[in-house]
Design an enzyme around this catalytic site. Structure first.
Site, mmCIF file in Angstrom:
data_model
loop_
_atom_site.group_PDB
_atom_site.id
_atom_site.type_symbol
_atom_site.label_atom_id
_atom_site.label_comp_id
_atom_site.label_asym_id
_atom_site.label_seq_id
_atom_site.Cartn_x
_atom_site.Cartn_y
_atom_site.Cartn_z
ATOM 1 N N GLU A 1 0.799 -1.221 0.000
ATOM 2 C CA GLU A 1 0.000 0.000 0.000
ATOM 3 C C GLU A 1 0.835 1.276 0.000
ATOM 4 O O GLU A 1 1.741 1.446 0.808
ATOM 5 C CB GLU A 1 -0.929 0.020 1.221
ATOM 6 C CG GLU A 1 -1.864 1.210 1.262
ATOM 7 C CD GLU A 1 -2.904 1.135 2.370
ATOM 8 O OE1 GLU A 1 -3.709 2.079 2.484
ATOM 9 O OE2 GLU A 1 -2.918 0.137 3.124
ATOM 10 N N LYS B 1 -8.563 -1.209 1.100
ATOM 11 C CA LYS B 1 -9.553 -1.817 1.986
ATOM 12 C C LYS B 1 -10.253 -2.897 1.183
ATOM 13 O O LYS B 1 -10.846 -2.629 0.147
ATOM 14 C CB LYS B 1 -10.588 -0.790 2.485
ATOM 15 C CG LYS B 1 -10.194 -0.121 3.780
ATOM 16 C CD LYS B 1 -10.305 -1.085 4.946
ATOM 17 C CE LYS B 1 -9.541 -0.576 6.153
ATOM 18 N NZ LYS B 1 -8.116 -0.850 6.093
#
Length: 430
Positions: A233, A249
């Protein structure tokens, strides 16, 4: 000023391995590796920075102002980390949970030696007073013969800081907060750890990277403290006046069967709960970016796109903005910190609740590692899927978390945590 020297290599992967082995002689090492992952926003395949000529280290008190002053006056590349607990500098919050790792809450340094990888080219950037060492260092790096210690280390027994039944109780507590309207999402994390344990940090990093091949992999050494990360990420990147954030997410496991793997990917793409989690955090990030953005410049470039990595499928959104030239780069980070993907929403309420329920001070986990360029650009990842090690204390730790929403099932959340923890556990226990 820096001396720049361009070096061509026949085998990039071998040279990358060798240069990382060579770097272990220094007290300060930062290695950032994209693993040649095809990214829309990427300047280099990998970066190595070693050996501090100067540095800053502080707790959360006035940390961002300290960084702002250091970055403004350095006018060079600086590398370092921001721990999650700098939230206490941004808001009136506290971090009182157990800390077995004892990392400083913020650390940055100006390196004497810098290596920028792109394709089969490596650009060496040495501070002028050390440029006579370039050719000697190249010879040393090319002559390294790395041998794995795979069969030497003893298997490690991992302990749980929060056991399964207690995890269910804590998630149900969060659900009560959600149903009362206190919050609508919280990222709840738990630690796995081992005491009185010794590992070979570099060997452990190589193992972790080999099974993950993530686009924001990191090896960070600060004296006796180590971060071994397979993060997928990006937190925040600045290029000129453009800001990019790519919150994650939504997670699904991989399958060795291609047909089943594709079904798992499609199921994640169409999962209403996972999409709602992603969109909540995306909205939070849009709001954070708007604090420093030119009016009307905050835009969603990708919404809930599923990317495939070696261990998992991940749902990622990309949001961009533009800032005015008068905005200091550190202010962009401060106004969005900690990243919404690791807190929940509303952010302050979520951070207060998870502080009372988590058993461990997060520290560098769910913080960020990255760099500022001389031009004031920056790129920082999110520290997840990572092993942290205090060599002196013989303490090894990794943490995982998940977003709890009104639709969360405690059992499924627990199982998702185990999926995220799989790579770290395999590396340490095998």
């Amino acid at each position: 000023m820096r001396t720049k020297f361009i070096h061509n290599v026949d085998n990039q992967e071998l040279f990358k391995q060798n240069v990382l082995v060579w770097s272990q002689q220094f007290h300060e090492v930062v290695w950032l590796d994209s693993n040649n992952y095809n990214q829309m926003y990427s300047s280099y395949d990998a970066i190595l920075a070693v050996d501090a000529v100067n540095s800053i280290q502080t707790d959360y008190h006035h940390a961002f102002n300290t960084l702002k002053h250091y970055q403004s006056n350095c006018s060079d590349w600086i590398f370092g980390f921001l721990t999650y607990d700098l939230k206490n500098d941004v808001e009136n919050l506290e971090s009182n949970n157990f800390d077995g790792l004892q990392f400083p809450e913020m650390y940055f340094f100006q390196p004497k030696k810098l290596f920028l990888f792109k394709g089969n080219t490596v650009v060496f950037q040495y501070l002028k007073e050390f440029d006579s060492e370039i050719e000697v260092d190249i010879k040393e790096i090319e002559q390294i013969s790395f041998k794995s210690d795979k069969d030497i280390e003893e298997p490690i027994k991992i302990k749980l800081r929060i056991h399964k039944d207690e995890y269910f109780e804590k998630v149900n507590n969060i659900l009560e907060h959600i149903h009362r309207g206190d919050i609508y999402e919280a990222n709840f994390c738990q630690e796995f750890y081992a005491e009185d344990t010794e590992i070979n940090p570099l060997e452990t990093y190589f193992k972790l990277n080999d099974i993950s091949k993530s686009p924001f992999a990191t090896f960070f050494k600060l004296n006796d403290l180590y971060l071994l990360s397979s993060s997928p990420e990006r937190y925040l990147r600045k290029v000129d006046n453009n800001i990019i954030s790519q919150p994650i997410k939504g997670t699904a496991k991989r399958s060795e069967d291609p047909e089943e793997d594709e079904q798992l990917k499609l199921a994640l793409l169409n999962d209403e709960k996972e999409r709602s989690e992603n969109i909540m955090i995306l909205d939070l990030m849009r709001n954070d970016l708007s604090k420093t953005a030119v009016r009307g410049s905050v835009m969603v470039e990708e919404l809930c796109k599923v990317y495939t990595f070696k261990q998992v499928h991940q749902m990622i959104s990309t949001v961009i903005s533009q800032i005015d030239e008068t905005v200091h780069p550190v202010d962009v980070i401060k106004s969005t910190f900690p990243m919404g993907s690791m807190t929940g929403a509303p952010k302050i309420s979520a951070m207060k609740i998870i502080e009372t329920l988590e058993e461990t001070k997060r520290g560098l986990y769910s913080g960020a590692v990255g760099y500022f360029s001389p031009e004031g650009d920056f790129d920082f990842n999110v520290i997840i899927r990572s092993i942290l090690y205090n060599e002196t204390n013989k303490y090894v730790s990794y943490s995982v978390g998940g977003a709890i929403t009104a639709k969360s099932d405690p059992l499924k959340e627990y199982e998702e945590c185990l999926i995220k923890a799989k790579a770290m556990r395999e590396v340490l226990e095998s």
